[in-house]
Every structure is written in structure tokens, then in C-alpha cells.
Design an enzyme around this catalytic site. Sequence first.
Site, PDB file in Angstrom:
ATOM      1  N   ASN A 277       6.041   7.446  -7.023  1.00  0.00           N
ATOM      2  CA  ASN A 277       7.268   6.812  -6.523  1.00  0.00           C
ATOM      3  C   ASN A 277       7.563   5.567  -7.344  1.00  0.00           C
ATOM      4  O   ASN A 277       6.829   5.239  -8.278  1.00  0.00           O
ATOM      5  CB  ASN A 277       7.141   6.496  -5.028  1.00  0.00           C
ATOM      6  CG  ASN A 277       5.953   5.595  -4.758  1.00  0.00           C
ATOM      7  OD1 ASN A 277       5.923   4.458  -5.184  1.00  0.00           O
ATOM      8  ND2 ASN A 277       4.961   6.115  -4.058  1.00  0.00           N
TER       9      ASN A 277
ATOM     10  N   ASP B 284       3.007  10.245   0.490  1.00  0.00           N
ATOM     11  CA  ASP B 284       2.739  10.902   1.771  1.00  0.00           C
ATOM     12  C   ASP B 284       2.050  12.252   1.579  1.00  0.00           C
ATOM     13  O   ASP B 284       1.280  12.680   2.419  1.00  0.00           O
ATOM     14  CB  ASP B 284       4.051  11.086   2.545  1.00  0.00           C
ATOM     15  CG  ASP B 284       4.585   9.749   3.043  1.00  0.00           C
ATOM     16  OD1 ASP B 284       3.767   8.952   3.544  1.00  0.00           O
ATOM     17  OD2 ASP B 284       5.797   9.484   2.907  1.00  0.00           O
TER      18      ASP B 284
ATOM     19  N   LYS C  58      -3.285  22.330 -17.715  1.00  0.00           N
ATOM     20  CA  LYS C  58      -1.836  22.129 -17.781  1.00  0.00           C
ATOM     21  C   LYS C  58      -1.107  23.455 -17.507  1.00  0.00           C
ATOM     22  O   LYS C  58      -1.398  24.465 -18.154  1.00  0.00           O
ATOM     23  CB  LYS C  58      -1.474  21.593 -19.171  1.00  0.00           C
ATOM     24  CG  LYS C  58      -0.020  21.231 -19.267  1.00  0.00           C
ATOM     25  CD  LYS C  58       0.325  20.714 -20.651  1.00  0.00           C
ATOM     26  CE  LYS C  58       1.835  20.641 -20.768  1.00  0.00           C
ATOM     27  NZ  LYS C  58       2.291  20.496 -22.119  1.00  0.00           N
TER      28      LYS C  58
ATOM     29  N   PRO D 156      -4.123  11.204   3.667  1.00  0.00           N
ATOM     30  CA  PRO D 156      -4.582  10.357   4.775  1.00  0.00           C
ATOM     31  C   PRO D 156      -3.681   9.128   4.876  1.00  0.00           C
ATOM     32  O   PRO D 156      -3.205   8.626   3.855  1.00  0.00           O
ATOM     33  CB  PRO D 156      -5.997   9.957   4.361  1.00  0.00           C
ATOM     34  CG  PRO D 156      -6.066  10.186   2.886  1.00  0.00           C
ATOM     35  CD  PRO D 156      -5.096  11.289   2.583  1.00  0.00           C
ATOM     36  N   ASP D 157      -3.411   8.677   6.091  1.00  0.00           N
ATOM     37  CA  ASP D 157      -2.641   7.440   6.263  1.00  0.00           C
ATOM     38  C   ASP D 157      -3.636   6.280   6.303  1.00  0.00           C
ATOM     39  O   ASP D 157      -4.370   6.094   7.282  1.00  0.00           O
ATOM     40  CB  ASP D 157      -1.792   7.495   7.534  1.00  0.00           C
ATOM     41  CG  ASP D 157      -0.778   6.360   7.544  1.00  0.00           C
ATOM     42  OD1 ASP D 157      -1.192   5.190   7.404  1.00  0.00           O
ATOM     43  OD2 ASP D 157       0.426   6.641   7.666  1.00  0.00           O
ATOM     44  N   ILE D 158      -3.672   5.504   5.222  1.00  0.00           N
ATOM     45  CA  ILE D 158      -4.694   4.461   5.066  1.00  0.00           C
ATOM     46  C   ILE D 158      -4.476   3.352   6.090  1.00  0.00           C
ATOM     47  O   ILE D 158      -5.414   2.893   6.754  1.00  0.00           O
ATOM     48  CB  ILE D 158      -4.658   3.899   3.624  1.00  0.00           C
ATOM     49  CG1 ILE D 158      -4.785   5.049   2.622  1.00  0.00           C
ATOM     50  CG2 ILE D 158      -5.767   2.871   3.413  1.00  0.00           C
ATOM     51  CD1 ILE D 158      -4.443   4.692   1.200  1.00  0.00           C
TER      52      ILE D 158
ATOM     53  N   PHE E 207       3.669  -2.253   5.873  1.00  0.00           N
ATOM     54  CA  PHE E 207       4.995  -2.402   5.288  1.00  0.00           C
ATOM     55  C   PHE E 207       5.860  -1.228   5.723  1.00  0.00           C
ATOM     56  O   PHE E 207       5.343  -0.147   5.988  1.00  0.00           O
ATOM     57  CB  PHE E 207       4.909  -2.441   3.754  1.00  0.00           C
ATOM     58  CG  PHE E 207       4.701  -3.826   3.231  1.00  0.00           C
ATOM     59  CD1 PHE E 207       3.518  -4.496   3.497  1.00  0.00           C
ATOM     60  CD2 PHE E 207       5.692  -4.465   2.504  1.00  0.00           C
ATOM     61  CE1 PHE E 207       3.329  -5.791   3.049  1.00  0.00           C
ATOM     62  CE2 PHE E 207       5.511  -5.755   2.040  1.00  0.00           C
ATOM     63  CZ  PHE E 207       4.334  -6.423   2.318  1.00  0.00           C
TER      64      PHE E 207
ATOM     65  N   LYS F 266       6.342   2.228  13.580  1.00  0.00           N
ATOM     66  CA  LYS F 266       5.166   2.173  12.712  1.00  0.00           C
ATOM     67  C   LYS F 266       4.116   1.224  13.276  1.00  0.00           C
ATOM     68  O   LYS F 266       2.910   1.495  13.237  1.00  0.00           O
ATOM     69  CB  LYS F 266       5.587   1.686  11.321  1.00  0.00           C
ATOM     70  CG  LYS F 266       5.518   2.783  10.319  1.00  0.00           C
ATOM     71  CD  LYS F 266       6.314   2.519   9.089  1.00  0.00           C
ATOM     72  CE  LYS F 266       7.296   3.663   8.945  1.00  0.00           C
ATOM     73  NZ  LYS F 266       8.127   3.579   7.797  1.00  0.00           N
TER      74      LYS F 266
HETATM   75  O1  C5P Z   1       5.129   5.687   7.098  1.00  0.00           O
HETATM   76  P1  C5P Z   1       5.395   4.862   5.900  1.00  0.00           P
HETATM   77  O2  C5P Z   1       4.894   5.487   4.630  1.00  0.00           O
HETATM   78  O3  C5P Z   1       6.803   4.369   5.771  1.00  0.00           O
HETATM   79  O4  C5P Z   1       4.508   3.534   6.155  1.00  0.00           O
HETATM   80  C1  C5P Z   1       4.423   2.527   5.248  1.00  0.00           C
HETATM   81  C2  C5P Z   1       3.166   1.748   5.485  1.00  0.00           C
HETATM   82  O5  C5P Z   1       2.068   2.626   5.685  1.00  0.00           O
HETATM   83  C3  C5P Z   1       2.791   0.895   4.301  1.00  0.00           C
HETATM   84  O6  C5P Z   1       2.107  -0.245   4.777  1.00  0.00           O
HETATM   85  C4  C5P Z   1       1.861   1.811   3.512  1.00  0.00           C
HETATM   86  O7  C5P Z   1       0.968   1.078   2.708  1.00  0.00           O
HETATM   87  C5  C5P Z   1       1.143   2.548   4.613  1.00  0.00           C
HETATM   88  N1  C5P Z   1       0.740   3.927   4.283  1.00  0.00           N
HETATM   89  C6  C5P Z   1      -0.590   4.226   4.125  1.00  0.00           C
HETATM   90  N2  C5P Z   1      -0.980   5.509   3.856  1.00  0.00           N
HETATM   91  C7  C5P Z   1      -0.073   6.490   3.749  1.00  0.00           C
HETATM   92  C8  C5P Z   1       1.299   6.213   3.911  1.00  0.00           C
HETATM   93  C9  C5P Z   1       1.678   4.914   4.160  1.00  0.00           C
HETATM   94  O8  C5P Z   1      -1.421   3.309   4.224  1.00  0.00           O
HETATM   95  N3  C5P Z   1      -0.485   7.716   3.485  1.00  0.00           N
END
Ligand code: C5P
Length: 413
Positions: A220, A288, A298, A315-317, A336, A350
Site C-alpha cells: 500500500n 489485510d 516467478k 493476523p491483526d497485530i 490508527f 476499531k
Molecule cells: O482495520 P484497519 O486496518 O483500518 O485498522 C488500522 C489499525 O489496525 C492500525 O493501527 C494498524 O496498524 C492496525 N492493524 C494491524 N494489523 C492488521 C491490520 C491493521 O495491526 N492486520
Amino acid sequence: MSKLSGKTVLLIVGGGVAAYKCLDLVRRLAERGAKTRVVMTAAARQFIAPLAFASLSGEKVYDDLFSLTDETEMGHIELSRSSDLVVVAPATADLIAKAAGGLANDLASTLLIATDKQPIFVPAMNVRMWLNAATARNVAQLRADGCGFLGPVEGEMACGEFGPGRMIEPLEIVAGLERILEQTQPQALLAGPGPLKGKRAIVTAGPTQEPIDPVRYISNKSSGKQGYAIAAALAQAGADVTLVSGPVGLTAPAGVRLSKVETAREMLAAVEAALPADVYVGAAAVADWRVENAGARKTKKGAKGPPQLSLVENPDILSAVGHLPAKRRPALVVGFAAETENLVANARGKLQRKKCDLVVANDVGADNAIFGGDHNTIVIVDARGADAWPALPKREAAQRLARLIATRLEQKR
Ligand code: C5P
């Protein structure tokens, strides 16, 4: 009363003819109630006898990195930390280059990388040396690292040439230092012990790159600028900072531990390795999704047509950190939210879903000006409500966030 009253200045004197002006600088600082500890480079001793500085400062003059007596009296670490301001004058092209490159082969250069203050450089050199591309690069690097510069000015030089490179006068240096001490940010934070002294912080920044095959990836537009500025501001406020960064073209701020990663899963592992911490700031734009069927080789264009990518959720960190058990969870978890619509409502969602204490929400709008730009318009969303900040340069937004973090941590005690 002068802001310099009661302060200790570590004055690193470089080897230039302007060193003679620093004798007067020591006197001017003393007039304002400041104590000066002088360190001289070998080249500086060719211009001025150490005894002159010792007589004016009333203090021992330091010049030797490997002096056993110095190390037993006051080691180089202590010398670099026990001052309120670190001033390099005259800052020669050589000292500036060493500091920009992080070299440490004598006492002066070692002090510049061992210090916990942001050094202030007072350059003095020949006009050609000042305009030289390497010097310009080194100065830009030091500025980006948060160092201060006073001067130089245009004028006649001792060598007979005219142009920029002339050191400013002692009284102007004193006025500059007073100005720096008056500013709340950033040097004033550095001059004292710092409101986040003794606190550990983890900051994530930049994008992640999720491979499609060994040469292609999904990513991104995140530049990492806001996250890097936050890491710098937290470090300036005294925190011990680990910056976990995706691929960006930025240099790590001074005094920050950098952990470089590419993918979201690597970022999660690096965050886990950096725990425990008092503060977690998730400024990274974590992808995501990742490609489940990423190729080991390749992928070739061919008769089969474009490859079908199968995406799986990363994974959502932030959520993982927010949901840690109480004894491992950082006291303050900051997320954020970059949104294009319903900014506050989405940020509040969030906050709850990812169990954050604060969400820094920004409207990235249709034109995407936030990504890669130098300004940010932020709304701070927490359980109490929403606080809209004015548009600020990212560096100032970071400093304001660092102050908010310090206040919130203090309230949690
Ligand atoms: O849900 P969204 O991606 O908009 O959320 C943004 C926040 O979640 C940011 O703080 C980003 O660093 C964190 N995040 C994360 N892991 C992910 C997706 C987002 O830590 N896979």
C-alpha cells in the site's frame, strides 16, 4: 534570568580557527550562570591551548578517549549524559561528517553518538567546504536525525574568501541556545530527563509487503513518515523505543531500535519479540490480506492467462496486542484508523473491536494526500469522546501524541 542559568553545556570544540571565539563563548555562558565542560579534538588543540579553556571554564578539559584517569573521574558515557546541552563549535566539516556517519574514533565523536541529547552544531568552515555536496548531505542527515544547527552566516572568512560558512558570534550562539531551551519541543524534552523516561514503547510503521512470488508483492501507499516521527518523539521524551518498520525509504530516528520486516506475519513476530512494553503504537498500514498460493518461483506470463490469487486474512497485530492478558498487555495501546468516510464512527468501532485505549483517526479523503504527505489532520478517539486536532506537520502531530501518551500513562498510575 537566562534560560541557561544552572545548566551544564558540553562544548565540543573542533579544529578550526573559529575555536578562538569559543573562549569568549565559555565566558558568555558563565555570565548567564551556565557551567561549560569543554572537550577538544586533537585538531582544536593545534589552534588553542587546553589551558585557556580550563582557565575560563574552571573545569578540566577533556580530550582523550582512552585516558584511564578520565574514565575513573568521569567516563565518556557520563560526560555525554550529564549535560543539559551538547554544543559542537566550531563544527568542522570533519566533525559533521563523523557525526552524520556515526563514527566514533576519538572522544568528541564518541560523545556525539553516546549522548542522549540532540547535539547542536555551530558550523564554521570555508565556503567551498560548506557548499560541498558531501557536507550538504551530512548536514541534511543530521537535521533529519533531529540535531540543531545555529548558523553559519555569510561573511568574510579567516582564509580571505567570502560566503556562507562563517561561524556566528558567541552572543548569537548564546541567544540561539536560549531559544532552544525556551522551545517546548523538541530539545527541551531532550534537555530534561523526559516525561517517558524509564518507559518502553513499540511503534509499528510503514506498509507491509505480501509476496505474490519472489519478485512481486501486494502493498500500500504508506510512507512510514508518521510512524517514524512518533518513534522519534517518544524517544525524545525519554522512552526506550523499538520501531518495527515495513519497507520504507526513511532513516531510523536517533536513539531508536529498528526492527525491519516485510510481511504482516514478520511484523507480528517482531512486535511479540519486543514485548513487554508500556506503550504500543500501531501506525503501520498492515496489509489485510496475503496471498495464500504465493509462488516459490516467478510466475510466467503464458497461455494459461493471469494467475488466480487466493487471499487469506493476515493476523491483526493491533488487536492481538490489545487483547493480550493484562499482565502482558501494554498499559496504553494506540491504534490508527485511516478512513475515507464516517471517520469517528469507524474509529470508535476499531477502538472497541481491537481493544485499544486510543485511536488516532485520519480522514485520508479521496485524494489520498495524507499518504506520503508531510501534514496530518487527526481526530483522537477514545472512550471519553473525540478530540479533533488542527492540521499539523507530521512531526508536530507526533510530538503532541507523545505528550498525550505521557499524560495518559501518568493518569494510569
Ligand atoms: O482495520 P484497519 O486496518 O483500518 O485498522 C488500522 C489499525 O489496525 C492500525 O493501527 C494498524 O496498524 C492496525 N492493524 C494491524 N494489523 C492488521 C491490520 C491493521 O495491526 N492486520
